[in-house]
Design a protein around this motif. Structure first.
Motif: not given
Length: 117
Positions: A56-63, A65-80
């Motif tokens: 599923r796609k989700c959005f994440r703010m990086i510096n 800038v709002l970028v589109e990612r998948t949940v699989t991409d975002v969760v590990p970064a959030l946990q870190t």
């Protein structure tokens, strides 16, 4: 006169040192509050993303800038990030306690009593 008179200059120096200690403690407390809030936001987002499918796609703010990612991409970064915030919070709490102990020792050493007005 039974009380010991402290020279005005020394009294002023002690007051400046006391104010410095209090400002430092207040600053640390503010930082602790900010980090706690950010850690809570990370926790909330992780709880929200947990049950969602990985593609599923989700959005994440990086510096900014709002970028589109998948949940699989975002969760590990959030946990870190959440783990990093936890470590920072522990360090700040240690600093706060150390500074508070330092203030108490300083108050005893200089025979300082705080008068609330």
């Amino acid at each position: 006169m039974a009380t010991q008179q402290v020279p005005a200059k020394r009294q002023q120096d002690l007051q400046v040192q006391y104010t410095t200690y209090k400002n430092t403690l207040q600053s640390l407390a503010q930082k602790i509050g900010d980090v706690e809030q950010e850690a809570e936001e990370h926790k909330l987002v992780l709880e929200t993303l947990g049950p969602l499918p990985g593609d599923r796609k989700c959005f994440r703010m990086i510096n900014g800038v709002l970028v589109e990612r998948t949940v699989t991409d975002v969760v590990p970064a959030l946990q870190t990030n959440a783990e990093g915030l936890k470590k920072v919070l522990e360090d700040l709490v240690k600093q706060y306690k150390t500074k508070q102990d330092e203030l108490e020792k300083w108050k005893k050493k200089n025979n300082v009593q705080v008068v609330q007005s």
